[in-house]
Design an enzyme around this catalytic site. Sequence first.
Site, PDB file in Angstrom:
ATOM      1  N   ASP A 425     -43.657  -4.372 -97.963  1.00 49.76           N
ATOM      2  CA  ASP A 425     -44.215  -3.918 -96.697  1.00 49.76           C
ATOM      3  C   ASP A 425     -43.783  -4.805 -95.534  1.00 49.76           C
ATOM      4  OD1 ASP A 425     -46.131  -3.593 -94.483  1.00 49.76           O
ATOM      5  OD2 ASP A 425     -47.279  -2.349 -95.858  1.00 49.76           O
ATOM      6  N   LEU A 453     -47.269  -0.044 -93.947  1.00 51.65           N
ATOM      7  CA  LEU A 453     -46.220   0.810 -94.506  1.00 51.65           C
ATOM      8  C   LEU A 453     -46.502   1.186 -95.945  1.00 51.65           C
ATOM      9  CD1 LEU A 453     -42.999  -0.734 -92.944  1.00 51.65           C
ATOM     10  CD2 LEU A 453     -44.562   1.001 -92.027  1.00 51.65           C
ATOM     11  N   ASP A 454     -47.144   0.313 -96.711  1.00 48.66           N
ATOM     12  CA  ASP A 454     -47.521   0.697 -98.069  1.00 48.66           C
ATOM     13  C   ASP A 454     -48.415   1.933 -98.047  1.00 48.66           C
ATOM     14  OD1 ASP A 454     -46.192  -1.015 -99.840  1.00 48.66           O
ATOM     15  OD2 ASP A 454     -47.647  -2.609 -99.550  1.00 48.66           O
ATOM     16  N   VAL A 455     -49.378   1.959 -97.121  1.00 45.45           N
ATOM     17  CA  VAL A 455     -50.296   3.100 -97.050  1.00 45.45           C
ATOM     18  C   VAL A 455     -49.578   4.334 -96.526  1.00 45.45           C
ATOM     19  CG1 VAL A 455     -52.355   4.016 -95.908  1.00 45.45           C
ATOM     20  CG2 VAL A 455     -52.374   1.691 -96.851  1.00 45.45           C
ATOM     21  N   GLY A 458     -47.199   5.553 -99.061  1.00 46.83           N
ATOM     22  CA  GLY A 458     -47.875   6.275-100.130  1.00 46.83           C
ATOM     23  C   GLY A 458     -48.237   7.688 -99.710  1.00 46.83           C
TER      24      GLY A 458
END
Length: 594
Positions: A425, A453-455, A458
């Site tokens: 991220d 960015l991970d969220v 996803g």
Amino acid sequence: MTSTATRRPLRPLDRLDFTVSGPPQLTEAVARHLRLLGARGEETGGGDRAGCIALDGDGPGPVGATVAWADPASGLVDEATVQAATGVMAVHGRREGSPRGLAVDYTASATAVIAVQGLLAGLIGRARGTASPHITARADRAGLLAVSQYLAAAGADEGEPTELAPGGPPFTSAEGVLFELETLEPAAWAVFWRALDAPADALRAGWRPFQFRYATACAPFPEALHAVTRAHPLPRIRRAAAESGAEICVLRTLVERAAEDDGAAPWSLRPLTDRPTPGSSRSRAAPTSAGPLAGLTVLEAGRRIQAPLAAHLLGLLGAEVIRIEPPGGDPLRGMPPACSGISARWLALNRGKKAVEIDIKAAGDRRRLREMAAEADVFLHNWAPGKAAQLGLDAEDFAEVNPALVYAYTSGWAGRVQGAPMGTDFMVQARTGVGEAVRPEGETPAPSLMTLLDVLGGLQGTEAVLAGLLSRERTGDGVRVDSSLLGAADTLTGPALRRAACGRNARRSAGFRHPLPTADGWIAPSDESAAAAASYDLRALSTSDALARLAERGLTATRVTTDLSTLHHDARLPGAVSRDAHGAPAVPDPWSFA
């Protein structure tokens, strides 16, 4: 067998038409994603509180969606007020020790992706014989989803394993160059700092907060480490990273990112195999009440956030999700703080999933995994680049046993950036200009320590899988799906990149989305009211009196949530936060179907 890289891209919404109206912050990304998936349509503008989307041309009547900031009674009217109420400002501000607004429209971007997810899920459900639903996606629910891990930790049975205090990267070289540092190994961390002659006590004290920064959104490691990098030129720092196995990434500007932006979609969909699948789609009809994906099976081999979140959302839509975990189970199950002995953060992304332990390094277990995939509908992973091919678990390998599979890979870079660093991220934020975009003009760029960015990656991973499933419903053929943190970064910074490409200032003006202090807390004006509200000194007033003072002058503002554990009882979000079977806080589904 033909490489998936050379096969034609799929556009599962070909021949469908859409209309979009409403506030551009909520609807522009919806329209763009629908076009990228093949739909044709128009944007008609509209009000500033809610938007409407309709997809037509495939079945009896359109599939529709509503996007909104929040319940009208909540007083949450835009990005700023939603960030304030849902805890986004509190989490993003942990590095500084006080709430700060993201200078990008984060909850609006997430809401747009969630709306497209709902539309795709509705089309899948209709193709499987269920009624056409109307989807509602709201930014307040997107904000709660974004902070769900932090909220879960705040409501756990025990305290955090490390201090929640100001501090964190990026670091600065002797030339004044800002850079991010990344390593997942304590040995590499230690070798890097020793190569720069860092004090032994500082490097030891710094590892734990550095390691947990993904989970806590802050990293209060010793100031001595910042002093060490400021004493060394960048070439020496690069050598230390190369010798240790750690990686660094110099922060790039939005102008630099705009110059190299290829305008690619945030995901790609291609046929899994060049051979048509005999027969029809594998999916089975499901009752409406069970969700549009009921009866489908998702195998998820994911770590950390991106892939587990994507699979979690597929489960909320009705699919059975089976996690592929290493022998002994996922070690993150034990990551503190815990609820009923299980990591609260882990539960936020993995509650309700089944689990099977498989050693992917063992040939027998790899055969077992391929046998499981032969009966599944989706295989989803976020392994390191090249690992799947090395293990014989890539798309081509699974196509041999299940040519109707949707094979999904959520990566860091999607192979689109030459010489890219580790695809985590914060490194992707640094490389793509997000560190500049999230802070207004005049502030030093810094990637957010909230896992933005991970969220969002996803969410886009789920969107891509749903697009793949819809394509499979129409053709019976399997699909290779690729999404990435890079795609999430480009979605998030899209408006800023377009400003930069036109020669305009890519960053927001100084002071943008800075909450105002009161005698007992903070308030956040709406973006429209911010300039006028900033002229008032509210520090001697209670939060309720300060809000009343602004309201008397026709200005809109809301209280900033600073303690996430209070969201259970927040009148602006009634009933939004519940408890799961383990007692861990749980946020609502990001969409509703009616």
